[in-house]
Design a protein around this motif. Structure first.
Motif, PDB file in Angstrom:
ATOM      1  N   PHE A 104      35.867  30.784 102.389  1.00 46.15           N
ATOM      2  CA  PHE A 104      35.568  29.360 102.230  1.00 46.15           C
ATOM      3  C   PHE A 104      34.605  29.124 101.076  1.00 46.15           C
ATOM      4  CE2 PHE A 104      37.224  29.714 106.461  1.00 46.15           C
ATOM      5  CZ  PHE A 104      38.096  28.646 106.513  1.00 46.15           C
ATOM      6  N   ARG A 105      33.756  30.101 100.784  1.00 48.26           N
ATOM      7  CA  ARG A 105      32.879  29.995  99.609  1.00 48.26           C
ATOM      8  C   ARG A 105      33.712  30.007  98.336  1.00 48.26           C
ATOM      9  NH1 ARG A 105      27.811  34.021 100.759  1.00 48.26           N
ATOM     10  NH2 ARG A 105      27.161  32.967 102.658  1.00 48.26           N
ATOM     11  N   ALA A 106      34.647  30.941  98.264  1.00 50.50           N
ATOM     12  CA  ALA A 106      35.503  31.041  97.076  1.00 50.50           C
ATOM     13  C   ALA A 106      36.296  29.750  96.890  1.00 50.50           C
ATOM     14  CB  ALA A 106      36.442  32.240  97.203  1.00 50.50           C
ATOM     15  N   TRP A 107      36.812  29.208  97.989  1.00 45.65           N
ATOM     16  CA  TRP A 107      37.560  27.951  97.885  1.00 45.65           C
ATOM     17  C   TRP A 107      36.651  26.846  97.365  1.00 45.65           C
ATOM     18  CZ3 TRP A 107      37.115  22.985  99.448  1.00 45.65           C
ATOM     19  CH2 TRP A 107      38.235  22.173  99.258  1.00 45.65           C
ATOM     20  N   LEU A 108      35.444  26.787  97.856  1.00 44.91           N
ATOM     21  CA  LEU A 108      34.517  25.739  97.435  1.00 44.91           C
ATOM     22  C   LEU A 108      34.176  25.857  95.958  1.00 44.91           C
ATOM     23  CD1 LEU A 108      32.990  23.302  98.487  1.00 44.91           C
ATOM     24  CD2 LEU A 108      31.092  24.800  99.063  1.00 44.91           C
ATOM     25  N   TYR A 109      33.989  27.062  95.465  1.00 40.38           N
ATOM     26  CA  TYR A 109      33.725  27.241  94.030  1.00 40.38           C
ATOM     27  C   TYR A 109      34.896  26.714  93.195  1.00 40.38           C
ATOM     28  CZ  TYR A 109      29.748  30.232  95.239  1.00 40.38           C
ATOM     29  OH  TYR A 109      28.577  30.720  95.721  1.00 40.38           O
ATOM     30  N   ARG A 110      36.123  27.022  93.635  1.00 37.46           N
ATOM     31  CA  ARG A 110      37.304  26.535  92.926  1.00 37.46           C
ATOM     32  C   ARG A 110      37.388  25.014  93.005  1.00 37.46           C
ATOM     33  NH1 ARG A 110      41.394  29.354  95.828  1.00 37.46           N
ATOM     34  NH2 ARG A 110      42.835  27.825  94.992  1.00 37.46           N
ATOM     35  N   ALA A 111      37.064  24.460  94.165  1.00 34.34           N
ATOM     36  CA  ALA A 111      37.121  23.005  94.334  1.00 34.34           C
ATOM     37  C   ALA A 111      36.083  22.323  93.443  1.00 34.34           C
ATOM     38  CB  ALA A 111      36.886  22.637  95.799  1.00 34.34           C
ATOM     39  N   GLU A 112      34.896  22.889  93.364  1.00 41.21           N
ATOM     40  CA  GLU A 112      33.864  22.306  92.503  1.00 41.21           C
ATOM     41  C   GLU A 112      34.288  22.361  91.046  1.00 41.21           C
ATOM     42  OE1 GLU A 112      30.438  24.595  93.630  1.00 41.21           O
ATOM     43  OE2 GLU A 112      29.968  23.252  95.305  1.00 41.21           O
ATOM     44  N   ASP A 113      34.888  23.467  90.644  1.00 40.04           N
ATOM     45  CA  ASP A 113      35.378  23.603  89.276  1.00 40.04           C
ATOM     46  C   ASP A 113      36.480  22.574  89.005  1.00 40.04           C
ATOM     47  OD1 ASP A 113      35.435  25.024  86.716  1.00 40.04           O
ATOM     48  OD2 ASP A 113      37.446  25.664  87.363  1.00 40.04           O
ATOM     49  N   GLN A 114      37.379  22.410  89.951  1.00 42.68           N
ATOM     50  CA  GLN A 114      38.462  21.450  89.787  1.00 42.68           C
ATOM     51  C   GLN A 114      37.928  20.018  89.703  1.00 42.68           C
ATOM     52  OE1 GLN A 114      41.631  20.451  92.833  1.00 42.68           O
ATOM     53  NE2 GLN A 114      42.678  21.925  91.501  1.00 42.68           N
ATOM     54  N   GLN A 115      36.926  19.718  90.489  1.00 46.07           N
ATOM     55  CA  GLN A 115      36.340  18.374  90.427  1.00 46.07           C
ATOM     56  C   GLN A 115      35.664  18.130  89.087  1.00 46.07           C
ATOM     57  OE1 GLN A 115      33.999  18.303  94.150  1.00 46.07           O
ATOM     58  NE2 GLN A 115      35.120  16.417  94.541  1.00 46.07           N
ATOM     59  N   GLU A 116      34.984  19.145  88.603  1.00 37.45           N
ATOM     60  CA  GLU A 116      34.261  19.006  87.340  1.00 37.45           C
ATOM     61  C   GLU A 116      35.206  18.911  86.146  1.00 37.45           C
ATOM     62  OE1 GLU A 116      31.192  21.719  84.789  1.00 37.45           O
ATOM     63  OE2 GLU A 116      30.883  21.603  86.963  1.00 37.45           O
ATOM     64  N   HIS A 117      36.265  19.708  86.159  1.00 43.39           N
ATOM     65  CA  HIS A 117      37.135  19.778  84.997  1.00 43.39           C
ATOM     66  C   HIS A 117      38.506  19.150  85.190  1.00 43.39           C
ATOM     67  CE1 HIS A 117      34.141  22.333  83.215  1.00 43.39           C
ATOM     68  NE2 HIS A 117      34.232  23.193  84.216  1.00 43.39           N
ATOM     69  N   GLY A 118      38.872  18.883  86.426  1.00 44.85           N
ATOM     70  CA  GLY A 118      40.226  18.383  86.672  1.00 44.85           C
ATOM     71  C   GLY A 118      40.283  16.992  87.250  1.00 44.85           C
ATOM     72  N   GLY A 119      39.151  16.364  87.446  1.00 41.33           N
ATOM     73  CA  GLY A 119      39.142  14.990  87.918  1.00 41.33           C
ATOM     74  C   GLY A 119      39.215  14.800  89.418  1.00 41.33           C
ATOM     75  N   GLY A 120      39.088  15.838  90.184  1.00 38.10           N
ATOM     76  CA  GLY A 120      39.108  15.692  91.642  1.00 38.10           C
ATOM     77  C   GLY A 120      39.951  16.753  92.305  1.00 38.10           C
ATOM     78  N   LEU A 121      39.920  16.753  93.610  1.00 33.64           N
ATOM     79  CA  LEU A 121      40.684  17.733  94.380  1.00 33.64           C
ATOM     80  C   LEU A 121      42.170  17.392  94.346  1.00 33.64           C
ATOM     81  CD1 LEU A 121      38.588  18.177  97.658  1.00 33.64           C
ATOM     82  CD2 LEU A 121      38.686  19.679  95.680  1.00 33.64           C
ATOM     83  N   THR A 122      42.975  18.412  94.185  1.00 33.76           N
ATOM     84  CA  THR A 122      44.419  18.196  94.250  1.00 33.76           C
ATOM     85  C   THR A 122      44.875  18.376  95.695  1.00 33.76           C
ATOM     86  OG1 THR A 122      44.935  20.524  93.878  1.00 33.76           O
ATOM     87  CG2 THR A 122      44.760  19.099  91.916  1.00 33.76           C
ATOM     88  N   GLU A 123      46.013  17.813  95.996  1.00 35.58           N
ATOM     89  CA  GLU A 123      46.580  17.967  97.333  1.00 35.58           C
ATOM     90  C   GLU A 123      46.870  19.435  97.623  1.00 35.58           C
ATOM     91  OE1 GLU A 123      49.879  15.394  98.225  1.00 35.58           O
ATOM     92  OE2 GLU A 123      48.903  13.698  97.245  1.00 35.58           O
TER      93      GLU A 123
END
Length: 156
Positions: A118-137
């Motif tokens: 869940f930590r790894a997922w959260l790091y990816r989610a934070e990166d996606q929010q910062e660079h991708g405009g939000g969480l994807t489905e």
């Protein structure tokens, strides 16, 4: 009531007397019957100190029935179960669930913990929010799949 008592052990007290009173009423409605639950169930919202005393009493009354974990790791895994179920039921935001499970409930010194992904997922989610405009489905679906997998495995 079990969840409220687990949270109490994790953070000291429930968020409010309201949560304690509601849990007592739900337990009473579900057929649990102890003197402390009855006292707790009739408190008003403002009786915070009394709710703390009564929760300690209820914990002692229900200890044999609830089988509360005696270790911090056991308590955290039980709370993780509740959190992951809330995620899967749609009652908890994906980011909030991942943060709670991955950082608050996952032991820092256990690289083999089933909660570590869940930590790894959260790091990816934070990166996606910062660079991708939000969480994807797709990323949220991945988190839900991870939660279901963990619940079916060592935490169940």
């Amino acid at each position: 009531m079990r969840r409220l008592l687990l949270e109490r052990r994790a953070v000291g007290w429930p968020e409010s007397a309201v949560a304690a009173v509601e849990a007592a009423r739900a337990a009473l409605a579900g057929g649990v019957d102890t003197p402390g639950l009855w006292e707790l169930g009739v408190l008003s919202d403002g009786e915070v100190l009394e709710s703390h005393r009564l929760l300690a009493e209820v914990e002692q009354e229900l200890w044999p029935v609830l089988r509360l974990p005696t270790t911090v790791e056991g308590r955290d895994r039980a709370l993780a179960r509740y959190c992951l179920r809330d995620l899967l039921d749609g009652r908890l935001d994906p980011l909030a669930a991942a943060e709670r499970v991955g950082f608050e409930l996952c032991p820092y010194d256990d690289p083999d913990s089933p909660l570590r992904p869940f930590r790894a997922w959260l790091y990816r989610a934070e990166d996606q929010q910062e660079h991708g405009g939000g969480l994807t489905e797709e990323l949220v679906a991945e988190l839900r799949d991870l939660a279901a997998e963990v619940l079916a495995g060592p935490l169940s």
